[in-house]
Scaffold this active site. Structure first.
Site, short mmCIF file in Angstrom:
data_model
loop_
_atom_site.label_atom_id
_atom_site.label_comp_id
_atom_site.label_asym_id
_atom_site.label_seq_id
_atom_site.Cartn_x
_atom_site.Cartn_y
_atom_site.Cartn_z
N ASN A 29 0.73 -1.08 -0.06
CA ASN A 29 -0.13 -0.16 -0.04
C ASN A 29 0.72 1.41 -0.07
O ASN A 29 0.35 2.20 -0.47
CB ASN A 29 -0.86 -0.04 1.06
CG ASN A 29 -0.47 -0.40 2.60
OD1 ASN A 29 0.20 -1.44 2.52
ND2 ASN A 29 -0.40 0.38 3.46
N GLN A 82 -4.36 -3.98 -2.12
CA GLN A 82 -4.00 -2.93 -3.26
C GLN A 82 -3.65 -3.47 -4.48
O GLN A 82 -3.41 -2.60 -5.40
CB GLN A 82 -2.91 -2.40 -2.41
CG GLN A 82 -2.94 -1.36 -1.29
CD GLN A 82 -3.66 -0.01 -1.72
OE1 GLN A 82 -3.74 0.23 -2.48
NE2 GLN A 82 -4.20 0.58 -0.55
N SER A 121 -10.99 -5.32 -0.50
CA SER A 121 -11.61 -4.19 0.12
C SER A 121 -12.14 -3.49 -1.21
O SER A 121 -11.56 -2.89 -1.77
CB SER A 121 -10.68 -3.42 1.05
OG SER A 121 -11.34 -2.63 1.32
N THR A 181 -25.77 -9.40 10.48
CA THR A 181 -26.57 -8.98 9.22
C THR A 181 -25.76 -8.68 8.16
O THR A 181 -25.02 -7.88 8.25
CB THR A 181 -27.60 -8.16 9.42
OG1 THR A 181 -28.44 -8.85 10.65
CG2 THR A 181 -28.72 -7.82 8.51
N CYS A 225 -3.20 5.74 7.72
CA CYS A 225 -3.38 5.44 9.17
C CYS A 225 -2.07 6.06 9.70
O CYS A 225 -2.10 6.43 10.91
CB CYS A 225 -3.58 4.17 9.62
SG CYS A 225 -3.06 3.21 8.64
C1 LIG Z 1 -2.77 -3.46 1.82
C2 LIG Z 1 -3.97 -3.25 2.70
N1 LIG Z 1 -4.52 -3.92 3.37
C3 LIG Z 1 -5.80 -3.83 4.19
C4 LIG Z 1 -6.26 -2.47 4.29
C5 LIG Z 1 -7.40 -2.46 4.94
O1 LIG Z 1 -8.65 -2.14 4.31
P1 LIG Z 1 -10.02 -1.60 4.97
O2 LIG Z 1 -9.71 0.00 4.85
O3 LIG Z 1 -10.89 -2.16 4.18
O4 LIG Z 1 -10.24 -1.79 6.16
C6 LIG Z 1 -5.73 -1.83 3.39
C7 LIG Z 1 -6.31 -0.12 3.43
O5 LIG Z 1 -5.51 0.82 3.72
C8 LIG Z 1 -4.52 -1.88 2.47
O6 LIG Z 1 -4.06 -0.92 1.83
#
Ligand SMILES: Cc1ncc(COP(=O)(O)O)c(C=O)c1O
Length: 376
Positions: free
Chosen positions: A142, A172, A192, A230, A318
């Site tokens: 990412n 990603q 995701s 749900t 984050c």
């Molecule tokens: C490589 C990777 N894994 C997992 C996630 C987490 O996904 P989500 O935002 O849907 O919780 C992200 C999101 O930043 C990501 O870039």
């Protein structure tokens, strides 16, 4: 105008996604676990979505578990296998925190990467003994976009610790790569929706049949007992619409975005003295442009870019706001002074030539301004 270059954090909803979700939020509001007509309509929508998602991931519909996003899919994979069979969990040092912190929480082993961001196969070999129950290696990173040699990893896992389960975080990778093909050897695959034009809070975990996995959530037993709760029907339907749009346009989007990304990176490398690229370009997904500017602090750069209407990020979303060097860049051996001046510009299906022009001007101007004020 807003120049949005943070697609690795999240993407705008595609119009066809909004169109697919709207009826599920209005007239087809049923709880798919029920048995009456309204419930059956919602259930039918979920099962159609399951087929679409399964097909795009090279899985059978019965192998798809819908989750509340990528973080949940990753946690279910890592903790679910550990809970089911026990043993040691292994992941790379550049995983998203959803995997890395899950592994650390279970006392797992962390395998390093080389300077280009690729897993150290010799270190992986050393980490794999008969005690290992799960190996988690992301498909694309990412922060720096680097794609891991998953087939090679799978072959090593098979030969050294055949009982271990291979998980890949393809969150990603999915916008850019044929995950069905590249993750064919993985028993567990996370995606995701919001990273490829779908809604936030929806994801999926492929669980190939026969994979030992215990649920994290206990309750109504939805998703074959693996994910109680749900269903987010509209979200799941939206994810399927995003999958369809992404897969059908992927080749053309990749071609277009690679050219935009290359122009963005090359222009900044040429325009800004000392600018370096993080991760090997040839190993990256199309949308990633990760650069470092020595003598500049990422946070200050992001503030100036924001004021200029450019949305970007330092390392992962984050991590921004914290003045710690990114764990990914640190694992790649990037010195702290460069890691603290890193900038991730991430493009997506909606990126344009104008975005690149505005970003190049804004980044070059902001770096110059910060260096000027530092030397005064
Ligand atoms: C490589 C990777 N894994 C997992 C996630 C987490 O996904 P989500 O935002 O849907 O919780 C992200 C999101 O930043 C990501 O870039």
């Amino acid at each position: 105008v807003v120049t949005y270059l943070d697609h690795a954090a999240t993407t705008p909803l595609r119009p066809e996604v909004v169109a697919a979700m709207t009826p599920m939020l209005t007239e087809h509001f049923g709880n798919p676990s029920g048995s009456h007509a309204v419930a059956r309509r919602a259930k039918q929508a979920i099962e159609e979505a399951r087929e679409v998602v399964a097909d795009a991931l090279g899985a059978a519909p019965g192998e798809v578990v819908f989750t509340g996003g990528g973080t949940e899919a990753d946690n279910l994979a890592v903790a679910g296998v550990y809970e089911a069979v026990g043993g040691a969990v292994v992941c790379t040092a550049v995983e998203h925190h959803a995997v890395l912190h899950s592994c650390r929480h279970l006392g797992g082993r962390v395998v390093g990467v080389d300077a280009s961001g690729v897993i150290d196969m010799a270190a992986l070999a050393r980490a794999l003994d008969g005690d290992v129950c799960l190996v988690s290696v992301m498909l694309a990173n990412n922060e720096v976009g680097v794609v891991q040699p998953l087939a090679e990893v799978a072959a090593m896992v098979r030969s050294r610790t055949p009982a271990a389960v291979l998980h890949t975080d393809a969150v990603q990778a999915f916008p850019w790569l044929d995950v069905a093909e590249l993750a064919a050897d993985a028993a567990l695959i996370s995606i995701s929706a919001h990273k490829f034009g779908g809604p936030k809070g929806v994801g999926a975990l492929v669980v190939r049949s026969g994979t030992p996995l215990a649920p994290l959530l206990h309750g109504g037993g939805q998703e074959r007992g693996l994910r109680s709760g749900t269903h987010d029907v509209a979200g799941i339907v939206g994810m399927a619409a995003a999958v369809t749009a992404c897969v059908s346009s992927r080749k053309a989007v990749v071609e277009r975005v690679v050219a935009l990304r290359d122009r963005l990176a090359d222009s900044l490398l040429a325009a800004v003295p000392g600018c370096v690229e993080n991760g090997s370009r040839s190993l990256k997904v199309a949308g990633n442009c990760s650069l470092s500017f020595p003598g500049v602090e990422s946070e200050a750069l992001l503030v100036l870019l924001d004021a200029a209407g450019v949305c970007a990020s330092a390392g992962s979303a984050c991590a921004s706001g914290a003045m710690e060097p990114s764990h990914v860049l640190t694992a790649m051996g990037v010195p702290p002074e460069l890691a603290l001046g890193s900038l991730r510009l991430s493009l997506g299906w909606s990126s344009t030539d104008d975005d690149v022009d505005r970003a190049v001007a804004a980044v070059a101007g902001a770096v110059e301004q910060l260096r000027g004020s530092a030397s005064r």
